[in-house]
Design a protein around this motif. Structure first.
Motif, PDB file in Angstrom:
ATOM      1  N   ARG A   1       2.626  -5.087  -9.241  1.00 26.76           N
ATOM      2  CA  ARG A   1       1.803  -6.283  -9.424  1.00 26.76           C
ATOM      3  C   ARG A   1       0.447  -6.055  -8.776  1.00 26.76           C
ATOM      4  O   ARG A   1      -0.287  -5.190  -9.213  1.00 26.76           O
ATOM      5  CB  ARG A   1       2.511  -7.521  -8.931  1.00 26.76           C
ATOM      6  CG  ARG A   1       3.691  -7.883  -9.842  1.00 26.76           C
ATOM      7  CD  ARG A   1       4.469  -8.997  -9.312  1.00 26.76           C
ATOM      8  NE  ARG A   1       5.799  -8.447  -9.051  1.00 26.76           N
ATOM      9  CZ  ARG A   1       6.753  -9.069  -8.453  1.00 26.76           C
ATOM     10  NH1 ARG A   1       6.564 -10.273  -8.001  1.00 26.76           N
ATOM     11  NH2 ARG A   1       7.913  -8.515  -8.296  1.00 26.76           N
ATOM     12  N   ASP A   2       0.114  -6.779  -7.705  1.00 28.03           N
ATOM     13  CA  ASP A   2      -1.206  -6.582  -7.095  1.00 28.03           C
ATOM     14  C   ASP A   2      -1.136  -5.804  -5.772  1.00 28.03           C
ATOM     15  O   ASP A   2      -2.108  -5.718  -5.044  1.00 28.03           O
ATOM     16  CB  ASP A   2      -1.905  -7.926  -6.888  1.00 28.03           C
ATOM     17  CG  ASP A   2      -1.143  -8.854  -5.959  1.00 28.03           C
ATOM     18  OD1 ASP A   2       0.050  -8.607  -5.716  1.00 28.03           O
ATOM     19  OD2 ASP A   2      -1.734  -9.834  -5.471  1.00 28.03           O
ATOM     20  N   VAL A   3       0.009  -5.212  -5.466  1.00 29.25           N
ATOM     21  CA  VAL A   3       0.194  -4.433  -4.245  1.00 29.25           C
ATOM     22  C   VAL A   3       0.076  -2.947  -4.573  1.00 29.25           C
ATOM     23  O   VAL A   3       0.726  -2.452  -5.490  1.00 29.25           O
ATOM     24  CB  VAL A   3       1.576  -4.715  -3.611  1.00 29.25           C
ATOM     25  CG1 VAL A   3       1.816  -3.828  -2.400  1.00 29.25           C
ATOM     26  CG2 VAL A   3       1.721  -6.175  -3.248  1.00 29.25           C
ATOM     27  N   TYR A   4      -0.779  -2.245  -3.828  1.00 33.75           N
ATOM     28  CA  TYR A   4      -0.817  -0.796  -3.942  1.00 33.75           C
ATOM     29  C   TYR A   4       0.377  -0.233  -3.185  1.00 33.75           C
ATOM     30  O   TYR A   4       0.620  -0.600  -2.034  1.00 33.75           O
ATOM     31  CB  TYR A   4      -2.113  -0.223  -3.358  1.00 33.75           C
ATOM     32  CG  TYR A   4      -3.263  -0.260  -4.329  1.00 33.75           C
ATOM     33  CD1 TYR A   4      -3.417   0.736  -5.289  1.00 33.75           C
ATOM     34  CD2 TYR A   4      -4.186  -1.291  -4.304  1.00 33.75           C
ATOM     35  CE1 TYR A   4      -4.464   0.703  -6.186  1.00 33.75           C
ATOM     36  CE2 TYR A   4      -5.235  -1.336  -5.196  1.00 33.75           C
ATOM     37  CZ  TYR A   4      -5.371  -0.333  -6.138  1.00 33.75           C
ATOM     38  OH  TYR A   4      -6.408  -0.371  -7.027  1.00 33.75           O
ATOM     39  N   VAL A   5       1.114   0.647  -3.839  1.00 34.91           N
ATOM     40  CA  VAL A   5       2.291   1.253  -3.233  1.00 34.91           C
ATOM     41  C   VAL A   5       2.021   2.746  -3.074  1.00 34.91           C
ATOM     42  O   VAL A   5       1.827   3.455  -4.062  1.00 34.91           O
ATOM     43  CB  VAL A   5       3.559   1.023  -4.084  1.00 34.91           C
ATOM     44  CG1 VAL A   5       4.776   1.605  -3.392  1.00 34.91           C
ATOM     45  CG2 VAL A   5       3.747  -0.462  -4.362  1.00 34.91           C
ATOM     46  N   ILE A   6       1.969   3.183  -1.833  1.00 35.32           N
ATOM     47  CA  ILE A   6       1.799   4.595  -1.523  1.00 35.32           C
ATOM     48  C   ILE A   6       3.205   5.174  -1.422  1.00 35.32           C
ATOM     49  O   ILE A   6       4.008   4.733  -0.604  1.00 35.32           O
ATOM     50  CB  ILE A   6       1.045   4.797  -0.189  1.00 35.32           C
ATOM     51  CG1 ILE A   6      -0.246   3.969  -0.146  1.00 35.32           C
ATOM     52  CG2 ILE A   6       0.821   6.272   0.081  1.00 35.32           C
ATOM     53  CD1 ILE A   6      -1.255   4.267  -1.209  1.00 35.32           C
TER      54      ILE A   6
ATOM     55  N   ALA B   1      -7.287   4.917   3.741  1.00 37.11           N
ATOM     56  CA  ALA B   1      -8.575   5.372   3.202  1.00 37.11           C
ATOM     57  C   ALA B   1      -8.670   5.036   1.715  1.00 37.11           C
ATOM     58  O   ALA B   1      -9.708   4.559   1.237  1.00 37.11           O
ATOM     59  CB  ALA B   1      -8.744   6.875   3.420  1.00 37.11           C
ATOM     60  N   TYR B   2      -7.579   5.253   0.984  1.00 34.88           N
ATOM     61  CA  TYR B   2      -7.558   4.911  -0.439  1.00 34.88           C
ATOM     62  C   TYR B   2      -7.736   3.403  -0.616  1.00 34.88           C
ATOM     63  O   TYR B   2      -8.519   2.949  -1.449  1.00 34.88           O
ATOM     64  CB  TYR B   2      -6.241   5.371  -1.073  1.00 34.88           C
ATOM     65  CG  TYR B   2      -6.182   5.120  -2.559  1.00 34.88           C
ATOM     66  CD1 TYR B   2      -6.680   6.061  -3.447  1.00 34.88           C
ATOM     67  CD2 TYR B   2      -5.640   3.946  -3.070  1.00 34.88           C
ATOM     68  CE1 TYR B   2      -6.651   5.836  -4.816  1.00 34.88           C
ATOM     69  CE2 TYR B   2      -5.604   3.719  -4.431  1.00 34.88           C
ATOM     70  CZ  TYR B   2      -6.112   4.666  -5.297  1.00 34.88           C
ATOM     71  OH  TYR B   2      -6.070   4.430  -6.649  1.00 34.88           O
TER      72      TYR B   2
ATOM     73  N   GLY C   1      -2.576  -6.061  -0.815  1.00 37.25           N
ATOM     74  CA  GLY C   1      -2.230  -5.215   0.317  1.00 37.25           C
ATOM     75  C   GLY C   1      -1.676  -3.867  -0.089  1.00 37.25           C
ATOM     76  O   GLY C   1      -1.728  -3.466  -1.252  1.00 37.25           O
ATOM     77  N   VAL C   2      -1.137  -3.177   0.905  1.00 39.17           N
ATOM     78  CA  VAL C   2      -0.615  -1.825   0.740  1.00 39.17           C
ATOM     79  C   VAL C   2       0.791  -1.768   1.299  1.00 39.17           C
ATOM     80  O   VAL C   2       1.073  -2.363   2.335  1.00 39.17           O
ATOM     81  CB  VAL C   2      -1.503  -0.798   1.482  1.00 39.17           C
ATOM     82  CG1 VAL C   2      -0.944   0.598   1.382  1.00 39.17           C
ATOM     83  CG2 VAL C   2      -2.928  -0.838   0.951  1.00 39.17           C
ATOM     84  N   ARG C   3       1.643  -1.055   0.599  1.00 38.07           N
ATOM     85  CA  ARG C   3       3.020  -0.851   1.045  1.00 38.07           C
ATOM     86  C   ARG C   3       3.313   0.647   1.001  1.00 38.07           C
ATOM     87  O   ARG C   3       2.820   1.353   0.125  1.00 38.07           O
ATOM     88  CB  ARG C   3       3.973  -1.606   0.114  1.00 38.07           C
ATOM     89  CG  ARG C   3       5.407  -1.601   0.567  1.00 38.07           C
ATOM     90  CD  ARG C   3       6.277  -2.447  -0.351  1.00 38.07           C
ATOM     91  NE  ARG C   3       6.635  -1.682  -1.538  1.00 38.07           N
ATOM     92  CZ  ARG C   3       6.741  -2.202  -2.761  1.00 38.07           C
ATOM     93  NH1 ARG C   3       6.476  -3.471  -2.980  1.00 38.07           N
ATOM     94  NH2 ARG C   3       7.084  -1.453  -3.772  1.00 38.07           N
TER      95      ARG C   3
END
Length: 130
Positions: free
Chosen positions: A51-56, A88-89, A98-100
């Motif tokens: 969805r709107d979460v960046y997943v590393i 950094a990304y 957010g980021v997960r």
């Protein structure tokens, strides 16, 4: 087997695992944004969006008879590298959600098939102590 051949075989297995992880995540509805993103000497295996979460996503692939489990290779230094590159990304892409940080573990079975384990929120940025 020569050392160079072992390294090449290991790298090929790792790339295969990353491809399997991308297929798995796509089936779950994630969009794959980038693969093998580099930030200085650090690399992120997969950057996806849920969805709107960046997943590393850190991918660990192991053969049928590894010396130790894949999750054991996610040590403090690896986590520091992945979270630094991930932030950094994120700074350059400004994610709304957010980021997960997830881990996908691809374990080869004795019969040659693979088992995929997806660990959401597998790790967080470590706190530094003074």
């Amino acid at each position: 087997m020569e050392a160079n051949q072992k390294v090449q075989r290991s790298q090929a297995l790792g790339k295969f695992g990353e491809t399997m992880a991308c297929s798995y995540l796509t089936e779950l509805g994630y969009s794959i944004e980038e693969r093998n993103f580099r930030f200085h000497h650090k690399e992120l295996d997969i950057i996806a969006k849920d969805r709107d979460v960046y997943v590393i996503v850190e991918v660990k692939t192991r053969s049928a008879r590894p010396l130790f489990g894949a999750s054991r290779s996610l040590n403090r230094q690896k986590i520091c590298n992945v979270t630094a590159a991930g932030f950094a990304y994120a700074q350059s892409h400004k994610p709304n959600g957010g980021v997960r940080f997830d881990a996908v573990i691809c374990q080869q079975n004795i019969d040659g098939s693979f088992t995929i384990t997806h660990e959401k929120n597998a790790f967080y940025a470590p706190w530094r102590t003074v």
